[in-house]
Write a protein that holds these residues in place. Structure first.
Motif, mmCIF file in Angstrom:
data_model
loop_
_atom_site.group_PDB
_atom_site.id
_atom_site.type_symbol
_atom_site.label_atom_id
_atom_site.label_comp_id
_atom_site.label_asym_id
_atom_site.label_seq_id
_atom_site.Cartn_x
_atom_site.Cartn_y
_atom_site.Cartn_z
ATOM 1 N N ARG A 1 0.841 -1.212 0.000
ATOM 2 C CA ARG A 1 0.000 0.000 0.000
ATOM 3 C C ARG A 1 0.871 1.256 0.000
ATOM 4 N N GLU A 2 2.031 1.227 0.734
ATOM 5 C CA GLU A 2 2.921 2.383 0.710
ATOM 6 C C GLU A 2 3.626 2.511 -0.634
ATOM 7 N N VAL A 3 3.969 1.366 -1.233
ATOM 8 C CA VAL A 3 4.554 1.404 -2.572
ATOM 9 C C VAL A 3 3.605 2.126 -3.521
ATOM 10 N N LEU A 4 2.333 1.764 -3.472
ATOM 11 C CA LEU A 4 1.357 2.371 -4.373
ATOM 12 C C LEU A 4 1.150 3.850 -4.067
ATOM 13 N N ALA A 5 1.230 4.234 -2.791
ATOM 14 C CA ALA A 5 1.149 5.653 -2.450
ATOM 15 C C ALA A 5 2.339 6.401 -3.039
ATOM 16 N N ASP B 1 10.140 -15.583 -4.469
ATOM 17 C CA ASP B 1 10.053 -15.096 -5.849
ATOM 18 C C ASP B 1 8.619 -14.729 -6.201
ATOM 19 N N ASP B 2 7.659 -15.537 -5.749
ATOM 20 C CA ASP B 2 6.264 -15.245 -6.061
ATOM 21 C C ASP B 2 5.815 -13.934 -5.412
ATOM 22 N N ASP B 3 6.283 -13.680 -4.189
ATOM 23 C CA ASP B 3 5.975 -12.394 -3.550
ATOM 24 C C ASP B 3 6.451 -11.237 -4.423
ATOM 25 N N VAL B 4 7.659 -11.368 -4.932
ATOM 26 C CA VAL B 4 8.264 -10.287 -5.714
ATOM 27 C C VAL B 4 7.542 -10.110 -7.041
ATOM 28 N N VAL B 5 7.208 -11.203 -7.693
ATOM 29 C CA VAL B 5 6.475 -11.104 -8.957
ATOM 30 C C VAL B 5 5.132 -10.414 -8.729
ATOM 31 N N GLU B 6 4.450 -10.771 -7.650
ATOM 32 C CA GLU B 6 3.147 -10.145 -7.387
ATOM 33 C C GLU B 6 3.303 -8.666 -7.075
ATOM 34 N N LEU B 7 4.376 -8.295 -6.375
ATOM 35 C CA LEU B 7 4.639 -6.880 -6.123
ATOM 36 C C LEU B 7 4.767 -6.119 -7.438
ATOM 37 N N PHE B 8 5.583 -6.637 -8.336
ATOM 38 C CA PHE B 8 5.785 -5.940 -9.608
ATOM 39 C C PHE B 8 4.523 -5.975 -10.464
ATOM 40 N N ARG B 9 3.762 -7.060 -10.388
ATOM 41 C CA ARG B 9 2.507 -7.123 -11.139
ATOM 42 C C ARG B 9 1.537 -6.048 -10.630
ATOM 43 N N THR B 10 1.493 -5.877 -9.327
ATOM 44 C CA THR B 10 0.609 -4.875 -8.735
ATOM 45 C C THR B 10 1.025 -3.466 -9.162
ATOM 46 N N VAL B 11 2.320 -3.202 -9.126
ATOM 47 C CA VAL B 11 2.806 -1.868 -9.494
ATOM 48 C C VAL B 11 2.545 -1.584 -10.967
ATOM 49 N N ALA C 1 -0.895 -0.730 -11.787
ATOM 50 C CA ALA C 1 -1.419 0.500 -11.195
ATOM 51 C C ALA C 1 -0.919 1.763 -11.883
ATOM 52 N N THR C 2 0.025 1.636 -12.810
ATOM 53 C CA THR C 2 0.625 2.826 -13.413
ATOM 54 C C THR C 2 0.997 2.566 -14.862
ATOM 55 N N ASP C 3 1.049 3.638 -15.628
ATOM 56 C CA ASP C 3 1.558 3.555 -16.991
ATOM 57 C C ASP C 3 3.052 3.900 -17.059
ATOM 58 N N LEU C 4 3.642 4.320 -15.934
ATOM 59 C CA LEU C 4 5.059 4.653 -15.938
ATOM 60 C C LEU C 4 5.906 3.382 -16.068
ATOM 61 N N PRO C 5 6.977 3.432 -16.853
ATOM 62 C CA PRO C 5 7.863 2.275 -16.964
ATOM 63 C C PRO C 5 8.620 2.044 -15.665
ATOM 64 N N VAL C 6 8.961 0.793 -15.424
ATOM 65 C CA VAL C 6 9.513 0.367 -14.143
ATOM 66 C C VAL C 6 10.907 -0.223 -14.324
ATOM 67 N N ALA D 1 7.252 12.360 -12.699
ATOM 68 C CA ALA D 1 8.341 11.423 -12.953
ATOM 69 C C ALA D 1 8.102 10.677 -14.254
ATOM 70 N N GLN D 2 9.193 10.226 -14.873
ATOM 71 C CA GLN D 2 9.079 9.485 -16.128
ATOM 72 C C GLN D 2 9.360 7.999 -15.966
ATOM 73 N N GLY D 3 9.692 7.577 -14.760
ATOM 74 C CA GLY D 3 9.916 6.162 -14.515
ATOM 75 C C GLY D 3 9.958 5.893 -13.033
ATOM 76 N N LEU D 4 9.865 4.620 -12.679
ATOM 77 C CA LEU D 4 9.864 4.194 -11.283
ATOM 78 C C LEU D 4 10.961 3.168 -11.050
ATOM 79 N N LEU D 5 11.548 3.227 -9.882
ATOM 80 C CA LEU D 5 12.540 2.249 -9.439
ATOM 81 C C LEU D 5 11.899 1.444 -8.323
ATOM 82 N N VAL D 6 11.786 0.133 -8.508
ATOM 83 C CA VAL D 6 11.070 -0.703 -7.546
ATOM 84 C C VAL D 6 12.022 -1.720 -6.945
ATOM 85 N N ALA D 7 12.196 -1.633 -5.630
ATOM 86 C CA ALA D 7 13.006 -2.594 -4.891
ATOM 87 C C ALA D 7 12.099 -3.454 -4.027
ATOM 88 N N PRO D 8 12.394 -4.744 -3.908
ATOM 89 C CA PRO D 8 11.623 -5.613 -3.019
ATOM 90 C C PRO D 8 12.090 -5.456 -1.574
#
Length: 307
Positions: free
Chosen positions: A91-95, A120-130, A133-138, A105-112
């Motif tokens: 939820r904080e990631v999405l905020a 691995d499944d937790d991380v994939v779901e995190l990135f899938r959620t992000v 939720a956005t059109d910005l490249p990750v 911003a023109q892009g996002l940096l996502v760390a697990p």
């Protein structure tokens, strides 16, 4: 190297500079931070990544991070800005994603980021959620030294298959040039050439670019952009030996990173020595380097003529 297939991938090439987020009296020193961004603009970096590990993102509130994101874009003079959005809770990631979008911003940096170990499944779901939720490249932020999560090539492949993932930031490795090239080639093959690959670990910048990486995600580039740009330009222009020679000339700096546990404390000491930020500039409980250590950093900076 990657032949980018989408406009967003073109963003994730060259030198991306990771500035400090200077802290003074437990508050963000926004004036000093703005000056750091303007220094990067003047140097001509290819992009600016705010709120990476060098930017102490995990120590800041969502409101503080929103202010940093906005200030970065406001002072970047059109240079692409990527914003780190990693946090313990999704939820904080999405905020943080929302505030980065609002800032322009023109892009996002996502760390697990985690306390409990992630799968691995937790991380994939995190990135899938992000990415949903956005059109910005990750950018996938693989930084095991701080997150304590280790990516595999198979996981890179799974993440590269998500719409919206545009780049992977890989850690540097002490490999021979042929082995480094083979390592990058394996990642590129596994990800089906769908993402750019960026090197991190500043001592490995030249070697990673020479091995075929498209970008250098440089911690020290946020404090000393000019020498890092010189290395980047040499490597990406095919001047491999010159890039290595320039990097070898900075070996005393790389040695300090290795000795003092990474780049954060050293970058802060450099910025303080150069008068770019007031000392101390790191968020507590990080105390920074001791007086004797800071003196050694100052001697290296002055001897190498870094500014």
């Amino acid at each position: 190297m990657t032949d980018p297939t989408s406009p967003s991938q073109n963003l994730f090439t060259g030198l991306s500079a990771f500035p400090l987020t200077p802290i003074r009296n437990e508050e963000i020193d926004e004036v000093a931070y703005s000056a750091l961004i303007e220094r990067l603009v003047e140097a001509g970096v290819d992009s600016i990544t705010a709120l990476g590990s060098t930017g102490s993102y995990v120590y800041l509130t969502t409101d503080e991070r929103a202010r940093v994101a906005q200030r970065t874009v406001d002072h970047a003079a059109g240079i692409p800005v990527f914003v780190g959005v990693g946090a313990l809770r999704t939820r904080e990631v999405l905020a943080n994603v929302s505030s980065a979008e609002a800032a322009g911003a023109q892009g996002l940096l996502v760390a697990p980021v985690s306390y409990q170990p992630l799968t691995d499944d937790d991380v994939v779901e995190l990135f899938r959620t992000v990415t949903s939720a956005t059109d910005l490249p990750v950018v996938v932020y693989d930084n095991p030294g701080t997150t304590h999560f280790t990516f595999t090539t198979d996981l890179y492949a799974r993440l590269a298959g998500l719409d919206g993932v545009a780049s992977i930031k890989i850690p540097g490795l002490a490999l021979s040039p042929p082995d480094f090239t083979a390592h990058v080639d394996r990642i590129r093959a596994a990800t089906d050439n769908q993402v750019t690959i960026g090197i991190s670990g500043d001592a490995f910048g030249a070697a990673g670019l020479n091995a075929g990486c498209d970008a250098w995600y440089a911690a020290v580039g946020g404090t000393l952009p000019r020498p890092m740009l010189e290395i980047t330009r040499a490597a990406l222009n095919g001047e491999a030996e010159r890039a290595l020679e320039l990097s070898a000339g900075l070996q005393p700096l790389w040695d300090l990173f290795a000795e003092f546990g990474g780049s954060l404390r050293v970058c802060a000491a450099i910025a303080e020595h150069l008068g770019l930020v007031a000392a101390p500039s790191l968020p507590l409980p990080i105390l920074g380097l001791t007086g004797a250590q800071r003196q050694r950093v100052a001697e290296v900076v002055d001897t190498l003529g870094l500014d």
